[in-house]
Every structure is written in structure tokens, then in C-alpha cells.
Design a protein around this motif. Structure first.
Motif, PDB file in Angstrom:
ATOM      1  N   ILE A   1     -31.530  37.574  34.410  1.00  0.00           N
ATOM      2  CA  ILE A   1     -31.015  36.208  34.278  1.00  0.00           C
ATOM      3  C   ILE A   1     -31.727  35.259  35.235  1.00  0.00           C
ATOM      4  CG2 ILE A   1     -28.987  34.775  34.752  1.00  0.00           C
ATOM      5  CD1 ILE A   1     -27.275  37.013  33.603  1.00  0.00           C
ATOM      6  N   THR A   2     -31.983  35.734  36.456  1.00  0.00           N
ATOM      7  CA  THR A   2     -32.681  34.904  37.446  1.00  0.00           C
ATOM      8  C   THR A   2     -34.083  34.540  36.961  1.00  0.00           C
ATOM      9  OG1 THR A   2     -31.453  35.910  39.270  1.00  0.00           O
ATOM     10  CG2 THR A   2     -33.532  34.834  39.823  1.00  0.00           C
ATOM     11  N   ALA A   3     -34.798  35.512  36.420  1.00  0.00           N
ATOM     12  CA  ALA A   3     -36.155  35.256  35.921  1.00  0.00           C
ATOM     13  C   ALA A   3     -36.130  34.308  34.725  1.00  0.00           C
ATOM     14  CB  ALA A   3     -36.833  36.565  35.546  1.00  0.00           C
ATOM     15  N   VAL A   4     -35.209  34.558  33.795  1.00  0.00           N
ATOM     16  CA  VAL A   4     -35.118  33.717  32.598  1.00  0.00           C
ATOM     17  C   VAL A   4     -34.767  32.282  32.972  1.00  0.00           C
ATOM     18  CG1 VAL A   4     -33.764  33.302  30.502  1.00  0.00           C
ATOM     19  CG2 VAL A   4     -34.603  35.596  31.011  1.00  0.00           C
ATOM     20  N   ASN A   5     -33.838  32.126  33.917  1.00  0.00           N
ATOM     21  CA  ASN A   5     -33.473  30.766  34.326  1.00  0.00           C
ATOM     22  C   ASN A   5     -34.598  30.081  35.086  1.00  0.00           C
ATOM     23  OD1 ASN A   5     -30.507  29.586  33.998  1.00  0.00           O
ATOM     24  ND2 ASN A   5     -30.372  31.806  33.956  1.00  0.00           N
ATOM     25  N   GLY A   6     -35.365  30.855  35.865  1.00  0.00           N
ATOM     26  CA  GLY A   6     -36.521  30.266  36.535  1.00  0.00           C
ATOM     27  C   GLY A   6     -37.526  29.725  35.532  1.00  0.00           C
ATOM     28  N   ILE A   7     -37.783  30.493  34.492  1.00  0.00           N
ATOM     29  CA  ILE A   7     -38.697  30.044  33.430  1.00  0.00           C
ATOM     30  C   ILE A   7     -38.148  28.789  32.759  1.00  0.00           C
ATOM     31  CG2 ILE A   7     -39.673  30.636  31.173  1.00  0.00           C
ATOM     32  CD1 ILE A   7     -39.670  33.578  32.145  1.00  0.00           C
ATOM     33  N   ALA A   8     -36.860  28.828  32.416  1.00  0.00           N
ATOM     34  CA  ALA A   8     -36.249  27.701  31.711  1.00  0.00           C
ATOM     35  C   ALA A   8     -36.256  26.425  32.553  1.00  0.00           C
ATOM     36  CB  ALA A   8     -34.815  28.069  31.309  1.00  0.00           C
ATOM     37  N   GLU A   9     -35.956  26.561  33.845  1.00  0.00           N
ATOM     38  CA  GLU A   9     -35.953  25.390  34.728  1.00  0.00           C
ATOM     39  C   GLU A   9     -37.332  24.757  34.816  1.00  0.00           C
ATOM     40  OE1 GLU A   9     -34.338  26.484  38.486  1.00  0.00           O
ATOM     41  OE2 GLU A   9     -32.348  26.941  37.673  1.00  0.00           O
ATOM     42  N   GLU A  10     -38.371  25.583  34.899  1.00  0.00           N
ATOM     43  CA  GLU A  10     -39.720  25.020  34.977  1.00  0.00           C
ATOM     44  C   GLU A  10     -40.172  24.429  33.654  1.00  0.00           C
ATOM     45  OE1 GLU A  10     -41.103  24.374  37.755  1.00  0.00           O
ATOM     46  OE2 GLU A  10     -39.419  25.380  38.716  1.00  0.00           O
ATOM     47  N   LEU A  11     -39.779  25.045  32.543  1.00  0.00           N
ATOM     48  CA  LEU A  11     -40.069  24.442  31.238  1.00  0.00           C
ATOM     49  C   LEU A  11     -39.519  23.022  31.188  1.00  0.00           C
ATOM     50  CD1 LEU A  11     -39.245  27.357  28.746  1.00  0.00           C
ATOM     51  CD2 LEU A  11     -41.492  26.323  29.120  1.00  0.00           C
TER      52      LEU A  11
ATOM     53  N   PRO B   1     -46.124  26.720  37.923  1.00  0.00           N
ATOM     54  CA  PRO B   1     -44.763  26.547  38.422  1.00  0.00           C
ATOM     55  C   PRO B   1     -43.816  27.676  38.005  1.00  0.00           C
ATOM     56  CG  PRO B   1     -45.600  24.457  37.617  1.00  0.00           C
ATOM     57  CD  PRO B   1     -46.611  25.502  37.242  1.00  0.00           C
ATOM     58  N   ILE B   2     -43.946  28.160  36.792  1.00  0.00           N
ATOM     59  CA  ILE B   2     -43.081  29.242  36.323  1.00  0.00           C
ATOM     60  C   ILE B   2     -43.281  30.500  37.165  1.00  0.00           C
ATOM     61  CG2 ILE B   2     -42.805  30.929  34.458  1.00  0.00           C
ATOM     62  CD1 ILE B   2     -43.076  28.607  32.486  1.00  0.00           C
ATOM     63  N   LEU B   3     -44.524  30.881  37.398  1.00  0.00           N
ATOM     64  CA  LEU B   3     -44.809  32.105  38.139  1.00  0.00           C
ATOM     65  C   LEU B   3     -44.370  31.992  39.598  1.00  0.00           C
ATOM     66  CD1 LEU B   3     -48.289  33.057  36.645  1.00  0.00           C
ATOM     67  CD2 LEU B   3     -46.080  34.122  36.188  1.00  0.00           C
ATOM     68  N   THR B   4     -44.588  30.840  40.210  1.00  0.00           N
ATOM     69  CA  THR B   4     -44.148  30.642  41.598  1.00  0.00           C
ATOM     70  C   THR B   4     -42.631  30.685  41.691  1.00  0.00           C
ATOM     71  OG1 THR B   4     -46.100  29.346  42.208  1.00  0.00           O
ATOM     72  CG2 THR B   4     -44.120  29.018  43.531  1.00  0.00           C
ATOM     73  N   HIS B   5     -41.975  29.993  40.786  1.00  0.00           N
ATOM     74  CA  HIS B   5     -40.502  29.935  40.793  1.00  0.00           C
ATOM     75  C   HIS B   5     -39.907  31.327  40.604  1.00  0.00           C
ATOM     76  CE1 HIS B   5     -36.738  27.463  39.595  1.00  0.00           C
ATOM     77  NE2 HIS B   5     -36.366  28.699  39.896  1.00  0.00           N
ATOM     78  N   CYS B   6     -40.400  32.089  39.630  1.00  0.00           N
ATOM     79  CA  CYS B   6     -39.848  33.416  39.358  1.00  0.00           C
ATOM     80  C   CYS B   6     -40.114  34.378  40.508  1.00  0.00           C
ATOM     81  CB  CYS B   6     -40.422  33.967  38.052  1.00  0.00           C
ATOM     82  SG  CYS B   6     -39.786  33.138  36.587  1.00  0.00           S
ATOM     83  N   THR B   7     -41.296  34.288  41.100  1.00  0.00           N
ATOM     84  CA  THR B   7     -41.595  35.135  42.259  1.00  0.00           C
ATOM     85  C   THR B   7     -40.615  34.855  43.383  1.00  0.00           C
ATOM     86  OG1 THR B   7     -43.958  35.202  41.705  1.00  0.00           O
ATOM     87  CG2 THR B   7     -43.351  35.752  43.971  1.00  0.00           C
ATOM     88  N   TRP B   8     -40.382  33.578  43.643  1.00  0.00           N
ATOM     89  CA  TRP B   8     -39.467  33.189  44.718  1.00  0.00           C
ATOM     90  C   TRP B   8     -38.030  33.594  44.404  1.00  0.00           C
ATOM     91  CZ3 TRP B   8     -35.390  29.640  44.331  1.00  0.00           C
ATOM     92  CH2 TRP B   8     -34.726  29.370  45.545  1.00  0.00           C
ATOM     93  N   SER B   9     -37.526  33.234  43.232  1.00  0.00           N
ATOM     94  CA  SER B   9     -36.100  33.429  42.949  1.00  0.00           C
ATOM     95  C   SER B   9     -35.722  34.903  42.834  1.00  0.00           C
ATOM     96  CB  SER B   9     -35.703  32.679  41.669  1.00  0.00           C
ATOM     97  OG  SER B   9     -36.476  33.117  40.563  1.00  0.00           O
ATOM     98  N   VAL B  10     -36.551  35.708  42.166  1.00  0.00           N
ATOM     99  CA  VAL B  10     -36.239  37.131  42.052  1.00  0.00           C
ATOM    100  C   VAL B  10     -36.341  37.810  43.423  1.00  0.00           C
ATOM    101  CG1 VAL B  10     -37.000  39.332  41.070  1.00  0.00           C
ATOM    102  CG2 VAL B  10     -36.908  37.279  39.629  1.00  0.00           C
ATOM    103  N   SER B  11     -37.340  37.432  44.204  1.00  0.00           N
ATOM    104  CA  SER B  11     -37.490  38.011  45.538  1.00  0.00           C
ATOM    105  C   SER B  11     -36.304  37.662  46.424  1.00  0.00           C
ATOM    106  CB  SER B  11     -38.790  37.532  46.194  1.00  0.00           C
ATOM    107  OG  SER B  11     -39.905  37.964  45.469  1.00  0.00           O
ATOM    108  N   MET B  12     -35.847  36.434  46.359  1.00  0.00           N
ATOM    109  CA  MET B  12     -34.679  36.018  47.149  1.00  0.00           C
ATOM    110  C   MET B  12     -33.437  36.815  46.766  1.00  0.00           C
ATOM    111  SD  MET B  12     -35.335  33.686  49.456  1.00  0.00           S
ATOM    112  CE  MET B  12     -36.567  34.936  49.784  1.00  0.00           C
ATOM    113  N   LEU B  13     -33.273  37.062  45.479  1.00  0.00           N
ATOM    114  CA  LEU B  13     -32.133  37.840  45.020  1.00  0.00           C
ATOM    115  C   LEU B  13     -32.126  39.237  45.620  1.00  0.00           C
ATOM    116  CD1 LEU B  13     -29.709  37.976  43.003  1.00  0.00           C
ATOM    117  CD2 LEU B  13     -31.341  38.892  41.339  1.00  0.00           C
ATOM    118  N   LEU B  14     -33.322  39.802  45.795  1.00  0.00           N
ATOM    119  CA  LEU B  14     -33.436  41.181  46.285  1.00  0.00           C
ATOM    120  C   LEU B  14     -33.529  41.275  47.813  1.00  0.00           C
ATOM    121  CD1 LEU B  14     -36.013  42.464  43.655  1.00  0.00           C
ATOM    122  CD2 LEU B  14     -33.533  42.795  43.619  1.00  0.00           C
ATOM    123  N   VAL B  15     -34.136  40.273  48.437  1.00  0.00           N
ATOM    124  CA  VAL B  15     -34.451  40.362  49.859  1.00  0.00           C
ATOM    125  C   VAL B  15     -33.373  39.769  50.757  1.00  0.00           C
ATOM    126  CG1 VAL B  15     -36.072  39.573  51.637  1.00  0.00           C
ATOM    127  CG2 VAL B  15     -36.939  40.441  49.461  1.00  0.00           C
TER     128      VAL B  15
END
Length: 231
Positions: free
Chosen positions: A143-153, A211-225
Motif C-alpha cells: 500500500i505504501t509503494a502504491v500510494n507513493g506512485i499515485a501521489e507522484e502521478l 519522483p516516483i522512484l525517490t518517493h517509493c524508496t523513501w516511504s517504504v524504507s521509512m516504514l521498515l527502518v
């Protein structure tokens, strides 16, 4: 200039050639669609983060939010992937935005070490991370990855193209305002830093891929880290 400086300049500052001109009518239509969907998205976002962690409605509402951003983006008009300068040619940005996302993660990890010593800010972050503790982690990552993609779109796609002057500034403000609908100070602060970086990527590359790749890298990493750091 050092190799790192050159790399950052190409990723965030050097504007590559592109022809994304819109007619006046197409611009007005994109602006109307963008305004309508940013209001709707802010309402759905605020609702989703007021649902109890672990509730099935959280997954429904966040999926709905991704749908709002995605439909709004494609309804507004054409979107572009973009390119950046790589050696002696222009190429799709892949590795560079992922590395930028990782660099932002490092900044937030250091910030997390400070935040956990400040009770008010620690509670703000924990209120978001509760969803990771009490929900299904694999589903939350998706969900985090999908929303990151959607937000950047939407924000770096539709909204950026709808603003003819200073789009980096105004899309960052719009993103912060939409995020502030959650009532969470730390999410709004994160939106400022992330919004500026991905906005500059959009400006430089002319598209939404970086922007999509940066956002998803950040948001998924934050969820885990962040959960182990914040406690």
C-alpha cells in the motif's frame, strides 16, 4: 565540480530538453481537474489516518486514496516519464532517484534519533508507525509503494503541469497542505523535504519516473527502518 556535485546537478538542477507545451484550453482543464482532486484527496487522506491501526477500513481507505490520486492524474491530461543526462546521452532516471531516496532516508534516520528524545514529536511519529506495528506488514509495504506512485502521478504529474509559474514551490505547498489534513505535524514536515526534492527532480527530468522512484524508496524504507528507532 566533484563527481558528487555533478551527479546532484544533473539529478536536481540541469533541465533536459523537452516539448510538453499545452494549449490554453488544455491547461485550464488540467487546472480544474487538479483542484477538484486535491481537495478530494486531502479529505480521504485525513480520514484514512484517523482509522484505528489494524482496522480493515484502513486498507480500504488508503486504496481509495491511491485511486483518487491516480484517476485525477490521468484525467488531467498527458503524463511523461522524463529523462536525465547520463554521460553523453539522455536516459530514463532509475538508479539516481533511488540513491536520492536512500540519502533522504539517511537524513530521516538521524532525525529519528533526535525525535525519540522529544515526547511530543515522538508521539506524532508513533501515531503513524502504529499502522506498521498492528497491521499486516507485507500489505502495508504494498500500500505504501502504491500510494507513493499515485501521489507522484498526481502532484508531480497533473499538479505540476497545471502550474505555469514556480511549479516546484506550489506543488510542494499543495502536497504539504494535503498531508496536513492528517493533523500530523511530522508527516507535514516530511512532505516539505520530500516535496522539494521530487519537485526538483520533476523540473530537471521533465517527467514523473524520478519522483516516483525517490518517493517509493523513501516511504517504504521509512516504514521498515523507523519503528525500531522510534520505539
Amino acid at each position: 565540480m566533484s563527481p558528487v556535485g555533478t551527479w546532484l546537478r544533473r539529478a536536481l538542477w540541469d533541465v533536459v530538453p523537452r516539448d510538453h507545451r499545452q494549449t490554453a484550453a488544455a491547461l485550464r482543464r488540467r487546472q480544474v481537474v487538479t483542484i477538484a482532486f486535491v481537495v478530494l484527496g486531502a479529505l480521504v487522506l485525513g480520514f484514512s489516518l484517523r482509522i484505528d491501526p489494524g482496522s480493515g477500513w484502513f486498507y480500504v481507505s488508503t486504496a481509495a486514496l491511491a485511486g483518487v490520486w491516480t484517476v485525477g492524474a490521468f484525467a488531467s491530461g498527458p503524463l511523461h516519464l522524463g529523462r536525465i543526462a547520463w554521460r553523453d546521452r539522455l536516459s530514463r532516471p532509475v538508479v539516481t532517484p533511488v540513491l536520492l531516496g536512500a540519502a533522504i532516508v539517511a537524513v530521516f534516520v538521524v532525525g529519528g534519533l533526535v525525535i525519540r528524545e522529544i515526547p511530543f514529536l515522538q508521539r506524532q511519529v508513533s501515531s503513524v508507525l502504529d499502522y506498521a506495528d498492528q497491521g499486516s506488514l507485507p500489505l502495508l509495504v504494498l500500500i505504501t509503494a502504491v500510494n507513493g506512485i499515485a501521489e507522484e502521478l498526481f502532484f508531480r504529474g497533473a499538479a505540476y503541469a497545471a502550474i505555469p509559474h514556480r511549479p516546484v514551490l506550489w506543488t510542494t505547498i499543495a502536497y504539504v497542505v494535503a498531508t496536513a489534513a492528517t493533523g500530523n505535524v511530522m508527516l507535514a514536515f516530511a512532505a516539505i523535504l520530500l516535496g522539494v526534492v521530487v519537485g526538483l527532480e520533476r523540473r530537471a527530468s521533465g517527467g514523473i519516473l524520478a519522483p516516483i522512484l525517490t518517493h517509493c524508496t523513501w516511504s517504504v524504507s521509512m516504514l521498515l527502518v523507523l519503528p525500531p528507532i522510534i520505539g
